[in-house]
Design an enzyme around this catalytic site. Structure first.
Site, PDB file in Angstrom:
ATOM      1  N   GLU A  73     -49.224  73.207  54.401  1.00 28.98           N
ATOM      2  CA  GLU A  73     -49.511  74.147  53.470  1.00 28.98           C
ATOM      3  C   GLU A  73     -49.788  75.565  53.913  1.00 28.98           C
ATOM      4  O   GLU A  73     -50.261  75.674  55.234  1.00 28.98           O
ATOM      5  CB  GLU A  73     -50.847  73.710  52.552  1.00 28.98           C
ATOM      6  CG  GLU A  73     -51.496  74.576  51.322  1.00 28.98           C
ATOM      7  CD  GLU A  73     -52.502  75.444  52.105  1.00 28.98           C
ATOM      8  OE1 GLU A  73     -53.049  76.375  51.221  1.00 28.98           O
ATOM      9  OE2 GLU A  73     -52.659  75.794  53.381  1.00 28.98           O
ATOM     10  N   ASP A 119     -50.786  80.035  52.777  1.00 28.08           N
ATOM     11  CA  ASP A 119     -50.991  81.185  51.846  1.00 28.08           C
ATOM     12  C   ASP A 119     -50.097  82.223  52.001  1.00 28.08           C
ATOM     13  O   ASP A 119     -49.706  82.702  53.062  1.00 28.08           O
ATOM     14  CB  ASP A 119     -52.592  81.506  52.118  1.00 28.08           C
ATOM     15  CG  ASP A 119     -53.312  80.016  52.294  1.00 28.08           C
ATOM     16  OD1 ASP A 119     -53.541  79.348  51.208  1.00 28.08           O
ATOM     17  OD2 ASP A 119     -53.917  79.871  53.293  1.00 28.08           O
ATOM     18  N   HIS A 165     -54.523  84.157  54.653  1.00 25.10           N
ATOM     19  CA  HIS A 165     -55.269  83.799  53.762  1.00 25.10           C
ATOM     20  C   HIS A 165     -56.238  84.756  53.073  1.00 25.10           C
ATOM     21  O   HIS A 165     -56.308  84.884  51.810  1.00 25.10           O
ATOM     22  CB  HIS A 165     -56.249  82.761  54.436  1.00 25.10           C
ATOM     23  CG  HIS A 165     -57.020  82.076  53.292  1.00 25.10           C
ATOM     24  ND1 HIS A 165     -58.329  82.676  53.109  1.00 25.10           N
ATOM     25  CD2 HIS A 165     -56.865  80.734  52.758  1.00 25.10           C
ATOM     26  CE1 HIS A 165     -59.005  81.660  52.442  1.00 25.10           C
ATOM     27  NE2 HIS A 165     -58.217  80.718  51.957  1.00 25.10           N
ATOM     28  N   HIS A 171     -52.668  71.845  56.793  1.00 21.58           N
ATOM     29  CA  HIS A 171     -53.616  72.913  56.149  1.00 21.58           C
ATOM     30  C   HIS A 171     -53.453  73.991  56.857  1.00 21.58           C
ATOM     31  O   HIS A 171     -53.796  74.094  58.032  1.00 21.58           O
ATOM     32  CB  HIS A 171     -54.907  72.604  55.812  1.00 21.58           C
ATOM     33  CG  HIS A 171     -55.759  73.568  55.053  1.00 21.58           C
ATOM     34  ND1 HIS A 171     -57.091  74.011  55.368  1.00 21.58           N
ATOM     35  CD2 HIS A 171     -55.527  74.066  53.911  1.00 21.58           C
ATOM     36  CE1 HIS A 171     -57.534  75.055  54.479  1.00 21.58           C
ATOM     37  NE2 HIS A 171     -56.684  75.125  53.575  1.00 21.58           N
ATOM     38  N   GLU A 188     -48.687  78.269  48.728  1.00 19.45           N
ATOM     39  CA  GLU A 188     -49.956  78.701  48.092  1.00 19.45           C
ATOM     40  C   GLU A 188     -49.695  80.053  47.766  1.00 19.45           C
ATOM     41  O   GLU A 188     -49.539  80.926  48.925  1.00 19.45           O
ATOM     42  CB  GLU A 188     -51.295  78.274  48.575  1.00 19.45           C
ATOM     43  CG  GLU A 188     -52.201  78.826  47.537  1.00 19.45           C
ATOM     44  CD  GLU A 188     -53.825  78.590  47.824  1.00 19.45           C
ATOM     45  OE1 GLU A 188     -54.132  77.748  48.930  1.00 19.45           O
ATOM     46  OE2 GLU A 188     -54.757  79.215  47.565  1.00 19.45           O
TER      47      GLU A 188
HETATM   48  O1  G3P Z   1     -54.055  74.366  49.092  1.00 17.44           O
HETATM   49  C1  G3P Z   1     -55.310  73.824  49.540  1.00 17.44           C
HETATM   50  C2  G3P Z   1     -56.173  74.756  50.217  1.00 17.44           C
HETATM   51  O2  G3P Z   1     -55.446  75.861  51.180  1.00 17.44           O
HETATM   52  C3  G3P Z   1     -56.859  75.845  49.169  1.00 17.44           C
HETATM   53  O3  G3P Z   1     -57.899  76.579  49.375  1.00 17.44           O
HETATM   54  O4  G3P Z   1     -58.931  78.687  50.412  1.00 17.44           O
HETATM   55  O5  G3P Z   1     -57.596  77.159  52.087  1.00 17.44           O
HETATM   56  O6  G3P Z   1     -56.425  78.361  50.553  1.00 17.44           O
HETATM   57  P1  G3P Z   1     -57.801  77.680  50.640  1.00 17.44           P
HETATM   58 MG    MG Z   2     -54.459  77.598  50.897  1.00 12.46          MG
END
Ligand code: G3P
Ligand code: MG
Length: 254
Positions: free
Chosen positions: A45, A47, A60, A18, A120
């Protein structure tokens, strides 16, 4: 890495890092990707959102304060100024000088490390369309052919629709926090191949409904081994975690 077809999309590694490996390094930085790689992670993953001058960066929040030494909204700062900020010290002084990477810079490192990516799309408020357009253009123009194709995900249906139209061949996942309103139609409209859902509202029954509808489920953000074991027993395909090192034994279960 095994890349077989499941009911709707590829089977991805069970453990996805993450924001890189954000339990160990400042989230969404190149250092975090390197740390994830050192832990043996195969996919991460992260953002993506826009700067004031329309550059796609790996970040993020809508604002700078939590994860940099800057202030204000990311949508108001041009890339040059953003990259002068320190995106590492807030996490630990040993990461001082780490900067906010562009998506293109991130891709170059992922390619070097051999890491796959769940991209993402995380637009600042009101920038859904332009963020998705910009992310898709970079994936189209810069995604290294040596890397596995990415998985695009978003909480925002307009972003997924742009990705569906611009890059129909790239798989999408619908992100769900706790709003399950009309989830079947929304996932179908986005032509998503998977559901990525927050662990807290998730039940065995709901996970079963997703699976019965043909959607593999990946659950975020799972940092507890017992929880992960339960989710896998319920039929989850994978988890997104800040601490990929905790799940070595589970990662080997096929
Ligand atoms: O993709 C899973 C997670 O990243 C979604 O929530 O807020 O951590 O981007 P967030
Ligand atoms: Mg995310």
């Amino acid at each position: 890495m095994t890349m077989t077809l499941s009911s709707k999309g590829r089977v991805l590694p069970k453990i996805i890092g993450h924001r890189g490996a954000c339990g160990h390094a400042p989230e969404n930085t190149l250092a975090s990707f390197r740390y994830a790689h050192r832990l043996g992670v195969q996919w991460v993953e992260f953002d993506t959102k826009l700067t004031a001058d329309g550059e796609v960066v790996i970040f993020h929040d809508d604002t700078l304060e939590r994860t940099t030494n800057g202030e204000g909204a990311i949508r108001d700062i041009p890339l040059d100024d953003l990259q002068k900020l320190d995106a590492g010290s807030w996490y630990d002084p040993s990461f001082a000088g780490e900067s906010v990477p562009t998506l293109v810079q991130g891709l170059a490192l992922l390619d070097e490390l051999g890491l796959g990516a769940n991209v993402e799309i995380k637009p600042s408020e009101g920038q859904e369309t332009e963020t998705a357009e910009a992310v898709c253009a970079i994936i189209r123009d810069y995604w290294p052919t040596s890397m596995p194709a990415p998985l695009i995900s978003s909480f925002k249906d307009p972003c997924l629709r742009v990705a569906r139209d611009r890059l129909p061949q790239i798989e999408r996942a619908s992100l769900i926090l706790d709003d399950l309103t009309d989830w079947r139609n929304r996932a179908a409209d986005a032509a998503s191949v998977a559901i990525h859902m927050w662990y807290e509202p998730l039940t065995r029954e709901l996970l079963g409904e997703f699976n019965e509808a043909g959607y593999p489920v990946r659950v975020y953000t799972v940092n507890d081994v017992d929880l992960a074991e339960t989710l896998f027993a319920w039929g989850a395909e994978g988890i997104c975690t800040n601490y990929p090192d905790r799940f070595g034994r589970l990662a080997r279960v096929t």
